[in-house]
Motif scaffolding. Structure first.
Motif, PDB file in Angstrom:
ATOM      1  N   ARG A 143      -1.892  -1.998   7.226  1.00 49.08           N
ATOM      2  CA  ARG A 143      -1.840  -3.309   6.780  1.00 49.08           C
ATOM      3  C   ARG A 143      -0.299  -3.636   6.968  1.00 49.08           C
ATOM      4  O   ARG A 143       0.478  -3.112   6.533  1.00 49.08           O
ATOM      5  N   ALA A 144      -0.104  -4.984   7.444  1.00 46.62           N
ATOM      6  CA  ALA A 144       0.928  -5.459   7.492  1.00 46.62           C
ATOM      7  C   ALA A 144       1.833  -6.177   6.176  1.00 46.62           C
ATOM      8  O   ALA A 144       0.914  -6.919   5.623  1.00 46.62           O
ATOM      9  N   ASP A 145       2.846  -5.783   5.841  1.00 45.58           N
ATOM     10  CA  ASP A 145       3.639  -6.566   5.039  1.00 45.58           C
ATOM     11  C   ASP A 145       5.026  -7.390   5.423  1.00 45.58           C
ATOM     12  O   ASP A 145       5.667  -6.388   6.081  1.00 45.58           O
ATOM     13  N   MET A 182      -3.621   1.822   4.916  1.00 42.59           N
ATOM     14  CA  MET A 182      -4.378   1.352   3.899  1.00 42.59           C
ATOM     15  C   MET A 182      -4.706   2.151   2.861  1.00 42.59           C
ATOM     16  O   MET A 182      -4.800   3.459   3.067  1.00 42.59           O
ATOM     17  N   TRP A 237       4.330  -1.657   8.109  1.00 44.12           N
ATOM     18  CA  TRP A 237       2.876  -1.220   8.353  1.00 44.12           C
ATOM     19  C   TRP A 237       2.580  -0.022   7.398  1.00 44.12           C
ATOM     20  O   TRP A 237       3.241   0.887   7.511  1.00 44.12           O
ATOM     21  N   LEU A 238       1.854  -0.581   6.557  1.00 44.48           N
ATOM     22  CA  LEU A 238       1.530   0.465   5.447  1.00 44.48           C
ATOM     23  C   LEU A 238      -0.013   1.079   5.745  1.00 44.48           C
ATOM     24  O   LEU A 238      -0.701   0.419   5.957  1.00 44.48           O
ATOM     25  N   GLU A 252       9.360   0.118  -1.483  1.00 50.30           N
ATOM     26  CA  GLU A 252       7.934  -0.111  -1.251  1.00 50.30           C
ATOM     27  C   GLU A 252       7.496   0.892  -0.321  1.00 50.30           C
ATOM     28  O   GLU A 252       6.262   1.464  -0.819  1.00 50.30           O
ATOM     29  N   GLU A 271       7.109   3.813  -2.872  1.00 41.73           N
ATOM     30  CA  GLU A 271       5.852   3.682  -4.039  1.00 41.73           C
ATOM     31  C   GLU A 271       4.581   4.014  -2.963  1.00 41.73           C
ATOM     32  O   GLU A 271       3.819   4.729  -3.502  1.00 41.73           O
ATOM     33  N   MET A 272       4.573   3.516  -2.086  1.00 44.89           N
ATOM     34  CA  MET A 272       3.310   3.709  -0.852  1.00 44.89           C
ATOM     35  C   MET A 272       3.196   5.343  -0.604  1.00 44.89           C
ATOM     36  O   MET A 272       2.220   5.763  -0.718  1.00 44.89           O
TER      37      MET A 272
END
Lengths: 221, 497
Positions: free
Chosen positions: B477-479, B495, B492-493, B409, B412-413
């Motif tokens: 944003r939290a995942d 936005m 924490w990604l 992830e 990817e981000m």
């Protein structure tokens, strides 16, 4: 000035009356909560972009008087016709206990369950219990309402935290949340529809999708 | 029958080599699939440090002894690993697979001590039993420790019986490997000492003179020398860290503290319940109980009496200590397999003497088939189908499969946002096993909650640490990711732009 006041006062009075009448017509949503099974994992407080955890019982959520759980005992279908554990009727059987045997477990990855309310209804709230015997977060939770059993047309999305659009219902902006015995309350804002569909995409413990209970609170349209 | 050893050593060894190869074959598939347990991640990190040229620095508060790393390092190099980020799960776990396979082979060496048929049955149980197969695929110290323990029992027995220098050296080396693997070796030495005392005093002919004679022999001297030399070599990491020796000598307070539980407290009967679980556990332990009773009686012979005293003592010690983890049960499974072998061998003898072989053979074949089916079911369920599932009693506080999605992830981000070399800040009081899962990223920092953390592209926090960093996380944003059952971490990604 006086003329303006005189001409608008009946309108203001009527609005006030209507508001009071409407407010009086609303009652707190009352549901029977299951026994808590774990002391919650500490979840940060006052952190931006994260749903704050419930401190004690949830604040009253107001719904029109006469609102009932329309989902109780209703027919449930799902994307996975052969669940890993349990049967689909567990989703609406009224049993919200988190013990083994209370939930249906759908296969890995993206899955949905759908409740047929039998007729169109005004839906005010959904209460969803995926799993609550340990701290878990279900991924890509999307809740939709429609009169089309195939959800091809007339679909209203009432909750979506799938921010990467994995489900394909559009990128969601709702927040992730940790499952608790109090369930997740989704404000449906009186949307009309006969079918309620809930998506998820695995969880933080495994790739499976669990449902203990779904309540759909509303009134027949 | 249990003492009937085939005349040809080749025949005997061929049988055990075949069983060991079968045991190896069942231990190898999907070796890298199960997520890395926190302890495996720590051990993997240590091997990574050694690959980078660091010295193994023993610290009893932080880690077990160096034996596992000493075996894993050359195996990792043989497989082509040069850095921590090169390492894979299977490259590390192969160490335990090899140790488990050697344990199966040692049953061949034990045939003269315990009998050919009981050892063959025990080897089969060890090769295919759910518990040994599971932990022989786990990069922790237990498999190697178990191999060394069995090596010590067999070579120690031979050294006392034959007083050969070779057996003495092997016994001393095995004892050194035990202590260099886990400090709990002291408990096993105690149990073996109790067994030796029991063997000496309760010999049918009065006190057995062989132990006293052996203590004065050159073999004992060789054993002692091998023990000291190898222990020094391993703990000082081939002479590079002599501070390890005083650290080892002062380890007792830390070990006693750990024995008190440290969050791993379990009831006295924990191991009994673990070993009797599943479809096969009850049958295995019932047969082992029969074998144990036979050992205490006259039918087992001296070696079994020794083993019985050792097994009961070590089981009592492990059960009495509050600190319990399921892999410790491997040390109880080992003697249990030999008791099962003795029981089945004795049942066969009794049946063969009372009923025609034409009836006994099919009856035993059916029972063997049933036993195989029970074992196969448990091994399949626990080792291959649900290796990390929280319902699996062997998967203890295990890393969940969800964590496998963390690094992809971030990648990817980072690609989405055009970040070629993402900076990752981890804020958690206990970050393990994240160092393992983030090993492919070059810019990763670890902080304790409350410490000042610099600017990063991605933050990973424990759920309780995030609140202190509200300002830094305001635009993220939290995942959630599951680390262990009921334990969540937050990625924490940024936005989407």
């Amino acid at each position: 000035m006086k003329r303006v006041f005189l001409s608008t006062s009946p309108i203001v009075a009527a609005l006030l009356f209507a508001t009071v009448a409407l407010a009086q017509d609303k009652v707190p949503l009352k549901t029977q909560l299951p026994k808590p099974l774990f002391v919650g994992t500490p979840v940060p407080l006052n952190v931006p972009n994260l749903e704050p955890p419930l401190k004690g019982k949830r604040a009253d959520f107001m719904v029109p008087a006469g609102t009932v759980n329309l989902a109780k005992g209703k027919k449930v279908t799902a994307s996975d016709e052969n669940p890993v554990t349990g049967t689909l009727d567990l989703v609406t059987d009224g049993d919200k206990a988190g013990d083994e045997g209370s939930w249906v477990e759908l296969g890995p990855g993206k899955q949905w369950v759908q409740i047929d309310l039998a007729k169109e209804a005004n839906i005010y709230a959904l209460l969803v219990w995926h799993f609550h015997s340990q701290a878990r977060v279900y991924r890509d939770v999307v809740a939709q309402v429609s009169n089309d059993p195939n959800f091809k047309s007339g679909v209203t999305t009432i909750f979506n935290n799938d921010f990467k659009n994995e489900i394909g219902a559009g990128a969601g902006h709702d927040q992730n949340y940790v499952e608790t015995y109090q369930g997740k309350l989704i404000d449906a804002k009186g949307v009309k529809g006969r079918y309620v569909r809930l998506y998820s995409n695995g969880n933080t413990s495994n790739k499976l999708n669990d449902y203990i209970e779904v309540e759909v609170w509303g009134k027949p349209a | 029958m249990q003492n009937a050893v085939p005349r040809s050593r080749w025949v005997r060894w061929l049988a055990f080599v075949v069983v060991a190869l079968l045991g190896l074959a069942i231990r190898l598939p999907q070796l890298g699939v199960r997520p890395m347990h926190t302890d495996e991640a720590v051990n993997g990190y240590i091997v990574g440090q050694l690959l980078a040229g660091d010295t193994f620095a023993y610290d009893s508060r932080d880690r077990h002894g160096p034996a596992l790393a000493a075996v894993a390092l050359p195996l990792a190099r043989l497989q082509g690993a040069k850095t921590f980020s090169d390492l894979t799960e299977s490259e590390l776990r192969i160490t335990s697979v090899v140790a488990g396979t050697v344990t199966i082979l040692i049953f061949g060496a034990a045939a003269e001590m315990f009998g050919f048929v009981p050892c063959l049955i025990a080897a089969l149980l060890f090769a295919f039993g759910p518990l040994p197969v599971y932990y022989d695929r786990y990069f922790i110290h237990e498999s190697l420790f178990c191999t060394a323990t069995f090596g010590l029992i067999v070579s120690g027995w031979r050294a006392v019986k034959m007083r050969t220098l070779g057996s003495g050296v092997i016994a001393g080396a095995c004892a050194a490997v035990m202590l260099a693997a886990k400090e709990t070796a002291v408990l096993h030495f105690t149990a073996l000492f109790v067994a030796a005392l029991g063997f000496w005093f309760w010999s049918p002919r009065g006190t057995d003179p062989r132990i006293r004679q052996w203590i004065k022999s050159k073999a004992a001297l060789a054993a002692g020398a091998a023990f000291v030399v190898l222990l020094l070599v391993l703990y000082t990491w081939f002479g590079r860290d002599w501070k390890a020796i005083p650290m080892l000598l002062h380890a007792a307070p830390h070990l006693l503290e750990r024995a008190g539980g440290q969050g791993h407290e379990k009831p006295f009967w924990y191991f009994a319940r673990l070993l009797t679980g599943g479809w096969s556990g009850g049958v295995v332990i019932a047969l082992a109980g029969v074998g144990l009773l036979m050992s205490i009686g006259r039918s087992g012979g001296a070696a079994y009496r020794f083993l019985a005293i050792y097994a009961v003592t070590i089981a009592m010690i492990y059960s009495a200590i509050p600190y319990k983890t399921p892999w410790l049960a491997l040390n109880l499974w080992l003697p249990a397999t030999l008791f099962v072998g003795l029981a089945i061998g004795s049942f066969w003898n009794a049946a063969a003497n009372r009923i025609p072989k034409m009836a006994a053979i099919p009856a035993f074949a059916v029972l063997a088939g049933l036993m195989t089916a029970l074992l196969a079911h448990d091994t399949k369920q626990r080792v291959f189908l649900h290796p990390a599932d929280e319902t699996n009693p062997y998967a203890y506080a295990h890393t969940t499969e969800d964590i496998l999605g963390l690094a992809p992830e971030i990648t990817e981000m980072a690609q989405r946002d055009g970040i070629p070399k993402p900076r990752i800040a981890v804020i958690a009081s206990d970050p393990w096993p994240l160092p393992w899962y983030l090993r492919h990223f070059s810019d990763v920092g670890f902080w304790q909650p409350g410490q000042a953390v610099g600017k990063a592209d991605f933050y990973i926090t424990s759920t309780d640490a995030a609140e202190r960093y509200g300002d830094q996380l305001r635009d993220d944003r939290a995942d959630f990711f599951g680390e262990r059952p009921g334990v969540l971490i937050l990625l924490w990604l940024p936005m989407p732009k």
